[in-house]
Design a protein around this motif. Structure first.
Motif, mmCIF file in Angstrom:
data_model
loop_
_atom_site.group_PDB
_atom_site.id
_atom_site.type_symbol
_atom_site.label_atom_id
_atom_site.label_comp_id
_atom_site.label_asym_id
_atom_site.label_seq_id
_atom_site.Cartn_x
_atom_site.Cartn_y
_atom_site.Cartn_z
ATOM 1 N N TYR A 103 -3.534 24.407 80.608
ATOM 2 C CA TYR A 103 -3.748 23.108 79.966
ATOM 3 C C TYR A 103 -3.633 21.975 80.988
ATOM 4 C CZ TYR A 103 -2.967 18.960 77.129
ATOM 5 O OH TYR A 103 -3.055 17.693 76.599
ATOM 6 N N SER A 150 -6.967 21.880 83.288
ATOM 7 C CA SER A 150 -8.301 22.111 82.733
ATOM 8 C C SER A 150 -8.936 20.807 82.258
ATOM 9 C CB SER A 150 -8.237 23.104 81.579
ATOM 10 O OG SER A 150 -7.517 22.567 80.493
ATOM 11 N N LYS A 151 -10.250 20.755 82.336
ATOM 12 C CA LYS A 151 -10.994 19.584 81.877
ATOM 13 C C LYS A 151 -10.777 19.342 80.399
ATOM 14 C CE LYS A 151 -15.638 17.560 81.847
ATOM 15 N NZ LYS A 151 -17.071 17.777 82.197
ATOM 16 N N SER A 152 -10.653 20.418 79.635
ATOM 17 C CA SER A 152 -10.450 20.296 78.193
ATOM 18 C C SER A 152 -8.986 20.051 77.836
ATOM 19 C CB SER A 152 -10.943 21.563 77.479
ATOM 20 O OG SER A 152 -10.219 22.704 77.934
ATOM 21 N N GLN A 188 -9.769 16.765 84.168
ATOM 22 C CA GLN A 188 -10.555 17.518 85.138
ATOM 23 C C GLN A 188 -9.978 17.403 86.542
ATOM 24 O OE1 GLN A 188 -14.636 16.202 85.734
ATOM 25 N NE2 GLN A 188 -15.312 18.331 85.957
ATOM 26 N N ARG A 199 -13.920 28.172 82.921
ATOM 27 C CA ARG A 199 -13.013 27.735 81.856
ATOM 28 C C ARG A 199 -12.317 26.421 82.210
ATOM 29 N NH1 ARG A 199 -10.710 32.277 81.667
ATOM 30 N NH2 ARG A 199 -8.677 31.730 82.546
ATOM 31 N N CYS A 239 -13.285 24.241 84.656
ATOM 32 C CA CYS A 239 -14.344 23.264 84.928
ATOM 33 C C CYS A 239 -13.911 22.148 85.890
ATOM 34 C CB CYS A 239 -14.839 22.657 83.610
ATOM 35 S SG CYS A 239 -16.479 21.923 83.743
#
Length: 309
Positions: A222, A225-227, A231, A261, A263
């Motif tokens: 988490y 990650s970009k999500s 990013q 995943r 990114c």
């Protein structure tokens, strides 16, 4: 001297480093192209010669002073000093950060005295080291003479590397500061029975360094990650074999799935064994990058990446 920060890849190879000794003393038939070639070219034209994975952060904050932060100090540390400290004009190390206590991350610690000021009585400022309690317990056994204790009566003074040991947490929520740079620990699995640390650093550009990993827990993923938390500008990630899988390392298929995943804007791979031929496999990765819209390349020893931290 440059007034920008940079990342210098001191080593990009696996624990055995490249060339593999056995490929040279007991050559296979046909000979190993990568290991054979790695001895035939000088360092600046030799991306298939790989020392133990290690990164030097040349951190240049707003006051234009340089701080040199070393991530890991493995078996080939002395060789990387001769090759890359000289070439990149690195005068010293200001602090050391350890991912874990395996040989390819720590067995060069004795040689750090070569880049410290000379004092026959050890009367110098110690270099700060940041590591987990587990690594500290291991290093007290590996290098008892590097961990300060009260000298016994009559004990001789021996010149050794001088360190100040600092325990850090295996916790993304407990950052620490090394030579003015804030680093966030990134606990990852290095085999299901072992926690290794990666590190997230940089305020203007977010960089994650994960050198030894077989699985990234969701809580760590988490953060990078970009999500999730945002990013990454640069991800530096483990890739031991070109194909298949390994119980304690990512191999290229798992590495590329992880990159998709997470990114990041850009990824550089480290930890490669002799299956990787730098130029040939970077051509494959360039095509993969065009197809997926994510930049991925193999790093190489001596690579200097300017970056705004």
């Amino acid at each position: 001297m440059a007034t920008e920060s940079a990342l210098i890849f001191l080593g990009t190879g696996c624990s055995s480093s490249i060339p593999y000794t056995r490929c040279l003393i007991r050559p296979p038939n046909p000979p190993c192209h990568v290991c054979t070639q790695s001895l035939t070219l000088p360092p600046l034209r030799n991306p298939n010669y790989r020392c133990n994975t290690s990164l030097l952060i040349d951190y240049c904050p707003n006051d234009a002073t340089h701080k040199y932060i070393l991530i890991d100090c493995g078996k080939t540390f002395r060789e990387t000093v001769l090759r890359w400290f000289v070439f990149h004009h690195i005068p010293r190390i200001d602090s050391i950060v350890l991912t874990h206590e395996h040989a390819d991350a720590v067995l060069g610690l004795d040689d750090v005295r070569a880049v410290q000021p000379f004092s026959p009585t050890n009367n110098i400022d110690p270099t700060p080291i940041y590591l987990t309690q587990h690594s500290m317990d291991s290093l007290e056994k590996k290098f008892p003479y590097l961990v300060p204790t009260k000298p016994k009566e009559g004990q001789e003074i021996r010149r050794v590397a001088q360190f100040c040991w600092n325990i850090i947490a295996e916790d993304c929520k407990q950052p620490f500061v090394a030579s003015s740079l804030k680093l966030i620990p990134l606990p990852v699995m290095h085999g299901e029975d072992y926690i290794c640390l990666g590190f997230l650093f940089g305020e203007k550009s977010r960089v994650a360094y994960i050198s030894d990993v077989s699985r990234i827990p969701a809580s760590t993923e988490y953060v990078i990650s970009k999500s999730g938390a945002g990013q990454l500008d640069l991800l530096i990630l483990d890739a031991l074999y070109k194909t298949g899988s390994h119980n304690v390392h990512f191999c290229l298929p798992q590495t590329l799935e992880t990159v998709k995943r997470l990114c990041p804007k850009k990824t550089l791979l480290v930890g490669m064994n002799h299956e990787f031929d730098h130029h040939k496999d970077n051509e494959f990765l360039m095509e993969w990058s065009r197809r997926e819209g994510i930049s991925v390349q193999l790093a190489h020893d001596g690579l200097r990446v300017p970056i705004n931290l």
